[in-house]
Design an enzyme around this catalytic site. Structure first.
Site, PDB file in Angstrom:
ATOM      1  N   GLY A 108      12.993  -8.473  -3.305  1.00 40.35           N
ATOM      2  CA  GLY A 108      12.595  -7.390  -2.419  1.00 40.35           C
ATOM      3  C   GLY A 108      11.447  -7.798  -1.525  1.00 40.35           C
TER       4      GLY A 108
ATOM      5  N   PRO B 272       7.682  -7.909   0.311  1.00 49.04           N
ATOM      6  CA  PRO B 272       6.363  -7.992  -0.303  1.00 49.04           C
ATOM      7  C   PRO B 272       5.773  -6.610  -0.571  1.00 49.04           C
ATOM      8  CG  PRO B 272       6.476  -9.307   1.715  1.00 49.04           C
ATOM      9  CD  PRO B 272       7.738  -8.534   1.633  1.00 49.04           C
TER      10      PRO B 272
ATOM     11  N   GLY C  45       6.166  -3.941  -5.568  1.00 56.54           N
ATOM     12  CA  GLY C  45       5.897  -3.728  -6.984  1.00 56.54           C
ATOM     13  C   GLY C  45       6.636  -4.661  -7.920  1.00 56.54           C
ATOM     14  N   LYS C  46       7.025  -5.826  -7.458  1.00 54.90           N
ATOM     15  CA  LYS C  46       7.749  -6.758  -8.324  1.00 54.90           C
ATOM     16  C   LYS C  46       6.855  -7.254  -9.464  1.00 54.90           C
ATOM     17  CE  LYS C  46       8.920  -9.305  -4.743  1.00 54.90           C
ATOM     18  NZ  LYS C  46       8.512  -8.417  -3.636  1.00 54.90           N
ATOM     19  N   THR C  47       5.642  -7.639  -9.108  1.00 56.36           N
ATOM     20  CA  THR C  47       4.708  -8.082 -10.137  1.00 56.36           C
ATOM     21  C   THR C  47       4.407  -6.950 -11.100  1.00 56.36           C
ATOM     22  OG1 THR C  47       3.719  -9.411  -8.392  1.00 56.36           O
ATOM     23  CG2 THR C  47       2.526  -9.273 -10.462  1.00 56.36           C
TER      24      THR C  47
ATOM     25  N   HIS D 222       0.465   6.137  29.662  1.00 55.89           N
ATOM     26  CA  HIS D 222       1.425   5.279  28.954  1.00 55.89           C
ATOM     27  C   HIS D 222       1.936   5.970  27.676  1.00 55.89           C
ATOM     28  CE1 HIS D 222       2.660   1.152  27.422  1.00 55.89           C
ATOM     29  NE2 HIS D 222       2.646   1.858  26.305  1.00 55.89           N
ATOM     30  N   GLU D 223       0.987   6.490  26.898  1.00 50.04           N
ATOM     31  CA  GLU D 223       1.380   7.112  25.628  1.00 50.04           C
ATOM     32  C   GLU D 223       2.181   8.392  25.851  1.00 50.04           C
ATOM     33  OE1 GLU D 223       1.258   5.499  23.002  1.00 50.04           O
ATOM     34  OE2 GLU D 223      -0.082   3.940  23.731  1.00 50.04           O
TER      35      GLU D 223
ATOM     36  N   HIS E   8       5.736   7.561  26.522  1.00 52.53           N
ATOM     37  CA  HIS E   8       6.517   7.372  25.290  1.00 52.53           C
ATOM     38  C   HIS E   8       6.905   8.721  24.697  1.00 52.53           C
ATOM     39  CE1 HIS E   8       6.170   3.086  24.732  1.00 52.53           C
ATOM     40  NE2 HIS E   8       4.854   3.081  24.697  1.00 52.53           N
TER      41      HIS E   8
ATOM     42  N   ASP F 164       5.213  -3.227  23.064  1.00 51.47           N
ATOM     43  CA  ASP F 164       6.483  -2.547  23.318  1.00 51.47           C
ATOM     44  C   ASP F 164       7.550  -3.555  23.710  1.00 51.47           C
ATOM     45  OD1 ASP F 164       5.113  -0.211  22.970  1.00 51.47           O
ATOM     46  OD2 ASP F 164       4.798   0.145  25.100  1.00 51.47           O
TER      47      ASP F 164
HETATM   48  P1  ADP Z   1       5.001  -7.622  -5.091  1.00 50.07           P
HETATM   49  O1  ADP Z   1       4.839  -8.439  -6.314  1.00 50.07           O
HETATM   50  O2  ADP Z   1       6.370  -7.013  -4.948  1.00 50.07           O
HETATM   51  O3  ADP Z   1       4.574  -8.276  -3.824  1.00 50.07           O
HETATM   52  P2  ADP Z   1       3.019  -6.019  -6.358  1.00 50.07           P
HETATM   53  O4  ADP Z   1       3.719  -5.781  -7.635  1.00 50.07           O
HETATM   54  O5  ADP Z   1       1.977  -7.069  -6.368  1.00 50.07           O
HETATM   55  O6  ADP Z   1       4.063  -6.350  -5.210  1.00 50.07           O
HETATM   56  O7  ADP Z   1       2.436  -4.656  -5.834  1.00 50.07           O
HETATM   57  C1  ADP Z   1       1.168  -4.542  -5.296  1.00 50.07           C
HETATM   58  C2  ADP Z   1       0.561  -3.207  -5.619  1.00 50.07           C
HETATM   59  O8  ADP Z   1       1.257  -2.169  -4.950  1.00 50.07           O
HETATM   60  C3  ADP Z   1       0.632  -2.856  -7.074  1.00 50.07           C
HETATM   61  O9  ADP Z   1      -0.466  -3.367  -7.747  1.00 50.07           O
HETATM   62  C4  ADP Z   1       0.626  -1.350  -7.043  1.00 50.07           C
HETATM   63  O10 ADP Z   1      -0.688  -0.858  -6.991  1.00 50.07           O
HETATM   64  C5  ADP Z   1       1.301  -1.006  -5.758  1.00 50.07           C
HETATM   65  N1  ADP Z   1       2.697  -0.648  -5.951  1.00 50.07           N
HETATM   66  C6  ADP Z   1       3.765  -1.268  -5.404  1.00 50.07           C
HETATM   67  N2  ADP Z   1       4.900  -0.666  -5.778  1.00 50.07           N
HETATM   68  C7  ADP Z   1       4.579   0.353  -6.580  1.00 50.07           C
HETATM   69  C8  ADP Z   1       5.333   1.337  -7.293  1.00 50.07           C
HETATM   70  N3  ADP Z   1       6.661   1.394  -7.226  1.00 50.07           N
HETATM   71  N4  ADP Z   1       4.659   2.223  -8.030  1.00 50.07           N
HETATM   72  C9  ADP Z   1       3.322   2.193  -8.105  1.00 50.07           C
HETATM   73  N5  ADP Z   1       2.567   1.293  -7.471  1.00 50.07           N
HETATM   74  C10 ADP Z   1       3.161   0.374  -6.708  1.00 50.07           C
HETATM   75 ZN    ZN Z   2       3.530   1.503  24.489  1.00 42.93          ZN
END
Ligand code: ADP
Ligand code: ZN
Length: 628
Positions: A209, A211, A214-216, A431-432, A435, A508
């Site tokens: 997914g 960055p 929340g993968k970590t 400009h804004e 838009h 833009d």
């Molecule tokens: P990744 O590893 O995907 O780059 P992280 O897991 O490091 O992302 O997420 C960074 C921070 O974002 C987490 O420490 C948390 O605070 C927040 N976060 C991201 N996704 C979630 C989620 N689904 N629920 C709660 N907090 C989240």
């Molecule tokens: Zn613009």
């Protein structure tokens, strides 16, 4: 990950030793040279004979044209004086030398066995030692940590479980990912249950997914739920300067994991080592490949019943090596996508838990305004809002704090110190409004949420924010064309009102061109090419463009098509602005005064029948309050 401290076991840096070696070399050289020669003094022949007769001469070397001789009294360290004189055809010379007991030869004098040792053997031995030392230094990486400098140690950080460790309740949304991982948690909890039936659990799962989604966090939660240790390591830690060091680290990591099993090994940014192996051309990335091979070997090697689960994370799954993805390795692929509306609301709520929130807070509204934000962005918004609440002296975090925090996270904080000249301020406002006006008039464009001309630290001098009522997973051709028209409208308004254009439209233009190009090359939305794919290799999660996969002639046509789409959008925007010229200038004035306009306010003025609204709105507005 700070592993520099264990990298060098010798005190000081290698430079210290290199400089030391040089100093020693120069000293030894100077010493041996002085033994050999030193300075030679020239005397005339009569002086020479005189010195021989006085018994001062120790040894004589008779050459064909010069006679070199040394005096008595030299020791090992203080060199006896050396002289030379012109060789004369002196028939009594040998006789005289014999008479005074002076040793003589036709060869060089004074080169004893000791001298030979000193001059030839010692430097050789010294250089040999130096080369040996350098080789040993380089080898250190290969032998896995026992080398002179301790390269190759695993830089895995070991997190023991603690009371504060993450649980699934800390992860908001991402229900599919959690569901897929619950089985793993159960396996780590009671491996016997699975063992007795003979079921094998996957050794690894890949979290895929963008960055910050929340993968970590999810991996930590798996470890927390199962109550097992969590190893965190970044894939880039396996790509070292020295070939073999990374592989040694992989070995080391799995050795540690084996000792702590059951446990979770989390490898972040696994694409750093798991990139497809190159079969073409010269192999420039030997090191990465070795690390990858080692990782594959380790994953094949460990006992599936032992309870080591390897979780990998990546935002570029398309570049991963097939070997990594085959069964028995990372055979499960778990998507951790950007949160949808409900997901965003849930993330906001999770992070708001420890924070004192006001009663007026509307999470749904904030979630609606943050399309495309990741979990990390949302966590950041809550924190920024809390900081702002403190700064403003609010008793709790209010909705306006959250709104301001959204702006800060999206566009950077306000740049109050930036002084914009009035004329330019007017152009920015125009400009804004351009838009916003086109967005309001285009049926398929998202409604205007906010317009502001307060400069931001991101470099934006103002922006118009549109917020869709509902989430979309698909975008129709009409939607995209409307978006293009809105994007061109800023420049179109400048052109229409001031007859000139500014640099303010650069962002833009960038977005617009990218969108138009995607429509032609990826979405098959141009009449000219139909459903022909003209691009490949882009990254779905990082928003990177791919490469054109067509002939040069077609590429030219693509450019023409892109240009046509942009031109048509611009014309359409200009048309809309012309039809609403009165509103354009009225709203520009109003925005100049207020600096920030909310969507409702904007629509009210736009929809009001002209003269009356003009009367009402151009009355000086009440204190605009907090402009953000
Ligand atoms: P990744 O590893 O995907 O780059 P992280 O897991 O490091 O992302 O997420 C960074 C921070 O974002 C987490 O420490 C948390 O605070 C927040 N976060 C991201 N996704 C979630 C989620 N689904 N629920 C709660 N907090 C989240
Ligand atoms: Zn613009």
């Amino acid at each position: 990950m700070n592993n520099d401290d264990k990298r060098f076991k010798l005190p000081g840096s290698p430079w210290f030793y290199i400089v030391l070696a040089l100093v020693v070399m120069v000293t030894v050289n100077a010493f041996t040279m002085s033994r050999l020669g030193g300075s030679v003094q020239t005397v005339d022949y009569s002086t020479f004979t005189e010195m021989v007769e006085k018994g001062q001469v120790e040894a004589v070397e008779i050459g064909s044209s010069v006679i070199t001789f040394t005096t008595k009294g030299g020791t090992l360290f203080s060199q006896s004086a050396r002289y030379q004189t012109v060789a004369i055809d002196d028939q009594y010379l040998v006789e005289r030398l014999l008479q005074y007991g002076v040793s003589f030869a036709g060869e060089q004098v004074g080169l004893s066995l000791f001298d030979i040792l000193l001059v030839y053997v010692l430097p050789l031995a010294f250089y040999g030692l130096l080369i040996f030392w350098v080789i040993k230094l380089l080898r250190g990486g290969m032998s896995g940590g026992i080398g002179a400098m301790g390269f190759g140690k695993s830089s895995a950080k070991l997190y023991e479980v603690s009371a504060t460790s993450k649980k699934f309740t800390d992860v908001a949304g991402q229900d599919e990912a959690k569901e897929a991982l619950i089985e793993l948690v159960d396996f780590l909890h009671q491996p016997e249950k699975y063992r007795s039936i003979g079921a094998k659990l996957p050794k690894g799962a890949l979290l895929v997914g963008p960055p910050g989604t929340g993968k970590t966090l999810i991996a930590q939660a798996v470890a927390g739920e199962a109550g097992v240790p969590f190893f965190f390591v970044s894939g880039s830690a396996f790509v070292e300067m020295f070939v073999g060091a990374g592989a040694a680290r992989v070995r080391d990591l799995f050795k540690q994991a084996n000792e702590k099993a059951p446990c979770i090994v989390f490898i972040d940014e696994i694409d750093a080592i798991g990139k497809k192996r190159d079969t073409s051309g010269i192999n420039v990335n030997d090191e990465r490949e070795q690390s990858l091979n080692q990782l594959l070997a380790e994953m094949d090697g460990f006992d599936p019943n032992k309870g080591i689960v390897v979780l990998g994370a990546t935002n570029r799954p398309e570049i991963l090596d097939k070997a990594l993805l085959r069964p028995g390795r990372f055979d499960r692929r778990i998507a951790v996508d950007l949160p949808d509306l409900k997901g965003r609301e849930a993330v906001l709520k999770v992070h708001a838990r420890p924070i004192h929130m006001g009663k007026d807070v509307d999470y749904t509204a904030i979630a609606k305004a943050t399309v495309g934000a990741s979990g990390a962005d949302l966590a950041n918004i809550i924190n920024e809002a809390a900081l702002r609440a403190v700064r403003m002296g609010h008793p709790a975090v209010l909705q306006q704090d959250l709104e301001a925090a959204v702006d800060t996270v999206i566009a950077g904080s306000e740049r109050k110190s930036l002084v914009v000249p009035p004329k330019e301020k007017r152009m920015i406002a125009c400009h804004e409004i351009g838009h916003a006006l086109v967005a309001a008039k285009e049926k398929n464009a998202a409604p205007v949420h906010k317009i502001t001309i307060i400069p931001r630290t991101s470099g934006a001098l103002g922006y118009t924010m549109q917020v869709d009522e509902d989430e979309h997973v698909l975008h129709s051709r009409e939607d995209l064309l409307a978006r293009m028209t809105v994007l061109t409208a800023g420049r179109a308004a400048e052109q229409f009102m001031f007859g000139t254009c500014t640099t303010g439209a650069s962002n833009d233009i960038e977005q617009l061109t990218r969108l138009a190009r995607s429509m032609v090359t990826r979405f098959g939305m141009s009449g000219k090419f139909g459903m022909m794919s003209l691009e490949s290799g882009g990254s779905a999660y990082l928003g990177m463009d791919g490469q054109l996969t067509c002939s040069l002639d077609t590429a030219t046509l693509v450019d023409q098509e892109v240009q046509r789409l942009i031109g048509e959008s611009f014309d359409r925007a200009t048309q809309i602005l012309k039809e609403n010229a009165a509103k354009l200038s009225q709203l520009t004035n109003y925005l100049l005064e207020k600096e920030t306009l909310l969507g409702d306010e904007f629509m009210e003025i736009l929809n009001a029948s002209a003269p009356e609204a003009l009367e009402k709105q151009s009355a000086p507005p009440a204190e605009s309050g907090d402009p953000a």
